[in-house]
Design an enzyme around this catalytic site. Structure first.
Site, PDB file in Angstrom:
ATOM      1  N   LYS A  11       2.043  -7.632   5.977  1.00 15.47           N
ATOM      2  CA  LYS A  11       0.564  -7.140   5.671  1.00 15.47           C
ATOM      3  C   LYS A  11       0.461  -6.946   4.276  1.00 15.47           C
ATOM      4  O   LYS A  11       0.818  -5.902   3.730  1.00 15.47           O
ATOM      5  CB  LYS A  11       0.503  -5.886   6.646  1.00 15.47           C
ATOM      6  CG  LYS A  11      -0.727  -5.880   6.892  1.00 15.47           C
ATOM      7  CD  LYS A  11      -2.056  -5.599   6.033  1.00 15.47           C
ATOM      8  CE  LYS A  11      -2.038  -4.261   5.246  1.00 15.47           C
ATOM      9  NZ  LYS A  11      -3.044  -4.202   4.069  1.00 15.47           N
ATOM     10  N   GLY A  27       4.228   1.113  -1.831  1.00 18.13           N
ATOM     11  CA  GLY A  27       2.890   1.964  -1.958  1.00 18.13           C
ATOM     12  C   GLY A  27       2.895   3.294  -2.238  1.00 18.13           C
ATOM     13  O   GLY A  27       3.814   3.766  -2.715  1.00 18.13           O
ATOM     14  N   SER A  28       1.826   4.202  -1.702  1.00 18.00           N
ATOM     15  CA  SER A  28       1.781   5.477  -2.101  1.00 18.00           C
ATOM     16  C   SER A  28       2.755   6.330  -1.233  1.00 18.00           C
ATOM     17  O   SER A  28       2.909   6.119  -0.188  1.00 18.00           O
ATOM     18  CB  SER A  28       0.260   6.029  -1.927  1.00 18.00           C
ATOM     19  OG  SER A  28      -0.092   5.695  -0.427  1.00 18.00           O
ATOM     20  N   GLY A  65       3.501   6.473   2.607  1.00 17.33           N
ATOM     21  CA  GLY A  65       4.984   6.337   2.855  1.00 17.33           C
ATOM     22  C   GLY A  65       5.466   7.612   3.807  1.00 17.33           C
ATOM     23  O   GLY A  65       6.180   7.226   4.912  1.00 17.33           O
ATOM     24  N   GLU A 103       9.293   2.366  -1.257  1.00 16.76           N
ATOM     25  CA  GLU A 103       9.127   2.468  -2.430  1.00 16.76           C
ATOM     26  C   GLU A 103       7.938   2.924  -3.047  1.00 16.76           C
ATOM     27  O   GLU A 103       6.978   2.300  -2.732  1.00 16.76           O
ATOM     28  CB  GLU A 103       9.595   1.093  -3.031  1.00 16.76           C
ATOM     29  CG  GLU A 103       9.947   1.025  -4.497  1.00 16.76           C
ATOM     30  CD  GLU A 103       8.944   0.946  -5.437  1.00 16.76           C
ATOM     31  OE1 GLU A 103       8.308   2.083  -5.988  1.00 16.76           O
ATOM     32  OE2 GLU A 103       8.621  -0.205  -5.920  1.00 16.76           O
ATOM     33  N   CYS A 116       5.276   0.732 -10.405  1.00 15.82           N
ATOM     34  CA  CYS A 116       5.777   1.747  -9.745  1.00 15.82           C
ATOM     35  C   CYS A 116       6.820   2.367 -10.905  1.00 15.82           C
ATOM     36  O   CYS A 116       7.108   3.323 -10.867  1.00 15.82           O
ATOM     37  CB  CYS A 116       6.706   1.321  -8.643  1.00 15.82           C
ATOM     38  SG  CYS A 116       7.409  -0.212  -8.670  1.00 15.82           S
ATOM     39  N   GLU A 175       1.908  11.086 -10.763  1.00 13.65           N
ATOM     40  CA  GLU A 175       1.827   9.594 -10.808  1.00 13.65           C
ATOM     41  C   GLU A 175       0.330   9.257 -11.345  1.00 13.65           C
ATOM     42  O   GLU A 175      -0.625   9.427 -10.440  1.00 13.65           O
ATOM     43  CB  GLU A 175       2.527   8.875  -9.969  1.00 13.65           C
ATOM     44  CG  GLU A 175       2.237   7.175 -10.279  1.00 13.65           C
ATOM     45  CD  GLU A 175       2.896   6.320  -9.288  1.00 13.65           C
ATOM     46  OE1 GLU A 175       2.570   6.530  -8.108  1.00 13.65           O
ATOM     47  OE2 GLU A 175       3.884   5.664  -9.599  1.00 13.65           O
TER      48      GLU A 175
HETATM   49  P1  NAI Z   1      -1.666   2.493  -0.420  1.00 15.45           P
HETATM   50  O1  NAI Z   1      -0.323   3.144  -0.168  1.00 15.45           O
HETATM   51  O2  NAI Z   1      -2.866   3.020   0.370  1.00 15.45           O
HETATM   52  O3  NAI Z   1      -1.549   0.975  -0.226  1.00 15.45           O
HETATM   53  C1  NAI Z   1      -0.475   0.102  -0.260  1.00 15.45           C
HETATM   54  C2  NAI Z   1      -0.253  -0.640   1.074  1.00 15.45           C
HETATM   55  O4  NAI Z   1      -0.277   0.119   2.202  1.00 15.45           O
HETATM   56  C3  NAI Z   1      -1.414  -1.672   1.182  1.00 15.45           C
HETATM   57  O5  NAI Z   1      -1.051  -2.821   1.888  1.00 15.45           O
HETATM   58  C4  NAI Z   1      -2.194  -0.912   2.326  1.00 15.45           C
HETATM   59  O6  NAI Z   1      -3.194  -1.659   2.890  1.00 15.45           O
HETATM   60  C5  NAI Z   1      -1.326   0.019   3.154  1.00 15.45           C
HETATM   61  N1  NAI Z   1      -1.869   0.796   3.921  1.00 15.45           N
HETATM   62  C6  NAI Z   1      -2.632   1.725   3.646  1.00 15.45           C
HETATM   63  N2  NAI Z   1      -2.860   2.662   4.536  1.00 15.45           N
HETATM   64  C7  NAI Z   1      -2.024   2.459   5.498  1.00 15.45           C
HETATM   65  C8  NAI Z   1      -1.564   3.028   6.704  1.00 15.45           C
HETATM   66  N3  NAI Z   1      -2.228   4.030   7.111  1.00 15.45           N
HETATM   67  N4  NAI Z   1      -0.663   2.476   7.591  1.00 15.45           N
HETATM   68  C9  NAI Z   1       0.180   1.127   7.204  1.00 15.45           C
HETATM   69  N5  NAI Z   1      -0.269   0.738   5.797  1.00 15.45           N
HETATM   70  C10 NAI Z   1      -0.994   1.268   5.125  1.00 15.45           C
HETATM   71  O7  NAI Z   1      -1.941   2.603  -1.747  1.00 15.45           O
HETATM   72  P2  NAI Z   1      -3.542   2.675  -2.629  1.00 15.45           P
HETATM   73  O8  NAI Z   1      -4.336   3.434  -2.165  1.00 15.45           O
HETATM   74  O9  NAI Z   1      -3.750   1.016  -2.910  1.00 15.45           O
HETATM   75  O10 NAI Z   1      -2.883   3.079  -3.984  1.00 15.45           O
HETATM   76  C11 NAI Z   1      -2.864   4.617  -4.431  1.00 15.45           C
HETATM   77  C12 NAI Z   1      -1.883   4.900  -5.368  1.00 15.45           C
HETATM   78  O11 NAI Z   1      -0.570   4.652  -4.603  1.00 15.45           O
HETATM   79  C13 NAI Z   1      -1.898   4.395  -6.604  1.00 15.45           C
HETATM   80  O12 NAI Z   1      -2.493   4.933  -7.596  1.00 15.45           O
HETATM   81  C14 NAI Z   1      -0.311   4.604  -6.970  1.00 15.45           C
HETATM   82  O13 NAI Z   1      -0.214   5.946  -7.319  1.00 15.45           O
HETATM   83  C15 NAI Z   1       0.386   4.330  -5.853  1.00 15.45           C
HETATM   84  N6  NAI Z   1       0.880   2.981  -5.512  1.00 15.45           N
HETATM   85  C16 NAI Z   1       2.157   2.570  -5.722  1.00 15.45           C
HETATM   86  C17 NAI Z   1       2.792   1.488  -5.698  1.00 15.45           C
HETATM   87  C18 NAI Z   1       4.083   1.054  -6.170  1.00 15.45           C
HETATM   88  O14 NAI Z   1       4.398   0.140  -6.607  1.00 15.45           O
HETATM   89  N7  NAI Z   1       4.916   2.095  -5.531  1.00 15.45           N
HETATM   90  C19 NAI Z   1       1.697   0.419  -5.472  1.00 15.45           C
HETATM   91  C20 NAI Z   1       0.555   0.728  -5.076  1.00 15.45           C
HETATM   92  C21 NAI Z   1       0.078   1.985  -5.229  1.00 15.45           C
END
Ligand code: NAI
Ligand code: MG
Length: 487
Positions: A181, A234-235, A239, A256, A290, A389
């Site tokens: 996804k 992701g966030s 996580g 991660e 990240c 972050e």
């Molecule tokens: P997010 O954690 O919401 O998105 C990452 C992935 O998780 C996307 O594919 C999203 O569709 C999916 N996702 C979102 N909600 C979900 C749920 N309830 N169940 C399963 N999957 C879900 O991150 P977002 O909102 O795009 O970014 C917010 C913050 O997260 C950023 O400002 C940053 O601090 C952090 N982040 C860290 C990343 C990393 O590389 N470790 C990458 C992206 C964001």
């Protein structure tokens, strides 16, 4: 846009080697961060699409032609996909840059890395060996590494093509069947690379991709009872949800979740070598990495000297449209721009002051999500800019007194992903390196996201589990012990 003939526009979700629209027939617009305008559509996949994808993966794993391939044959497919990514790299880079806002040179580097993941894990697929274990007389004991079965992969928008390779290649190398996804903000290259996987000849169900919203399609994948292992980047907030979903299904996961990684500069450092890296490690990909080096810990005796050199560099940094190949592009979305600007807004007095800002190019299209980089300091250790972050082009400078003080401050965060240490004293490098509570430490260097061969991952709020290198092959497989009583 100059797109090679075999890179086709997004045509829905990939399930059992067939592109299909979402079951409910809805789509999500794809916005280019460079001008804020929609230029394509992706399928708004939901639980029904995820269910179909998991079933296709299950069939591939349980008796499908994917399950019949040898490790060598799987490896060849992975390498073939790597070659196809390389052959289409320029077209893929153009899609990536438009979809994410990142400069073309970054997108090009990302395609080299994406191809390399498939090459590396293709080569490794048939080199994962078990062991024999001395046991009681009359026994032969051996261990083998089994794939989990169906693995679920949820990736973010910052490096869509690289993340596709980073998480899928090792899972496939070990023989898992996968469901991905990608992030709704940017998933065109994962879709295009999945299409290349068809050309490479991956059997039905080995790679399935369902696009859709995180709390809909992502949640459905993480909660699906047919998934045997989860990989999430992701966030930290999501996580937690992934871990809860994994716990409910009694499965494991790797997480991660980003970081607040320190770059530690001692007074005896080679400053000429350190300075461009210090700036580069936070400006790369607009700071949306990240492992971005987002805290510069600088020894007091050289603080002013280092900060004034950094200020000179930061004042020249320019954000512009992806095709101008400036220092950085637009951030991914209006939401991320707001988040980053609100952090910069907190640098408004003692405890965190703006030293200098870079600029947004006058040519940057109206409506794009541009943020001028910010150098901030001295930042008090207790300030949000020292702890949280930002995920943008914002470097917090924090002075320290001595080695012990540097270690204390470096580790004084809930995160722990990467650290960089600069010194000419080899003993100090090793002492401080060993004291870092994180997954990866660079001594006289910093590689934000670099190194496919290097095990990578975090502690605590940065997540757990290790990706990259051979470590990822172990994450995506489990040991089985065969105990043979041969008499
Ligand atoms: P997010 O954690 O919401 O998105 C990452 C992935 O998780 C996307 O594919 C999203 O569709 C999916 N996702 C979102 N909600 C979900 C749920 N309830 N169940 C399963 N999957 C879900 O991150 P977002 O909102 O795009 O970014 C917010 C913050 O997260 C950023 O400002 C940053 O601090 C952090 N982040 C860290 C990343 C990393 O590389 N470790 C990458 C992206 C964001
Ligand atoms: Mg986008």
């Amino acid at each position: 846009m100059n797109v090679a003939a075999n890179i086709k526009p997004a045509r829905g979700c990939l399930i059992a080697n067939t592109w299909r629209p979402a079951a409910i027939g809805k789509t999500i617009p794809v916005v280019s961060p460079s001008d804020g305008k929609a230029f394509a559509e992706i399928a708004a996949g939901e639980a029904a699409d995820v269910d179909a994808a998991v079933k296709a993966a299950r069939a591939a794993f349980d008796g499908g032609s994917w399950s019949k391939l040898t490790a060598t044959e799987r490896g060849r497919l992975l390498m073939k996909l790597g070659e196809l990514i390389s052959a289409n790299a320029e077209a893929l880079a153009q899609i990536e840059a438009r979809d994410t806002g990142k400069p073309m040179k970054q997108a090009r580097a990302d395609m080299v890395a994406a191809a390399r993941y498939f090459e590396y894990y293709g080569g490794a697929a048939d080199k994962v060996h078990g062991e024999t274990i001395p046991f009681m007389a009359g026994y032969n004991v051996q261990t083998v590494r089994d794939p989990y079965g169906v693995t679920g992969h949820i990736i973010p928008w910052n490096y869509p093509a690289q993340m596709f390779g980073r998480t899928l290649a090792p899972a496939l190398a070990m023989g898992n069947a996968t469901v991905m996804k990608p992030a709704e903000e940017a998933c065109l290259t994962p879709l295009a690379i999945a299409d290349l996987a068809l050309e490479a000849g991956f059997p039905e169900g080995a790679i399935n991709v369902v696009t859709g919203l995180g709390h809909v399609a992502g949640a459905a994948l993480s909660e699906h009872r047919g998934v045997d292992f989860l990989s999430f980047t992701g966030s930290p907030e999501v996580g937690v949800l992934i871990q809860i979903a994994a716990a409910k299904n009694h499965i494991g996961c790797t997480l991660e979740l980003g970081g607040k990684s320190p770059q530690v500069v001692f007074e005896d450092a080679d400053l000429e070598a350190a300075l461009p890296v210090l700036a580069g490690a936070i400006v790369q990909n607009g700071g949306q990495t990240c492992s971005a080096g987002s805290r510069a810990l600088i020894q007091k005796s050289v603080y002013d000297k280092v900060v004034s050199a950094l200020a000179e560099r930061f004042s020249q940094l320019t954000a512009a449209s992806y095709d101008e190949d400036a220092d950085l592009g637009a951030l991914i979305s209006a939401k991320q721009k707001m988040r980053v600007e609100s952090f910069i807004g907190e640098a408004n007095g003692p405890g965190a002051e703006i030293i200098t800002r870079g600029k947004v190019s006058a040519s940057a299209p109206e409506g794009g999500f541009y943020v001028a980089p910010a150098l901030i300091g001295p930042v008090a250790e207790t300030h949000r800019l020292a702890k949280d972050e930002v995920f943008g082009p914002v470097l917090s400078c924090i002075p320290f007194t001595d080695e012990a003080d540097a270690i204390r401050i470096a580790n004084d965060t809930e995160y722990g992903l990467v650290a960089g240490i600069w010194s000419r004293d080899a003993g100090r490098l090793m002492r401080v390196g060993k004291a870092m509570r994180c997954g990866q430490v660079f001594l006289n260097g910093y590689g934000a996201g670099g190194g496919i061969e290097l095990p990578f991952g975090g502690v605590r709020k940065s997540g757990h589990g290790r990706e990259k290198g051979f470590a990822a092959l172990h994450e995506f497989s489990q040991l089985k012990t065969l105990v043979h009583n041969h008499g």
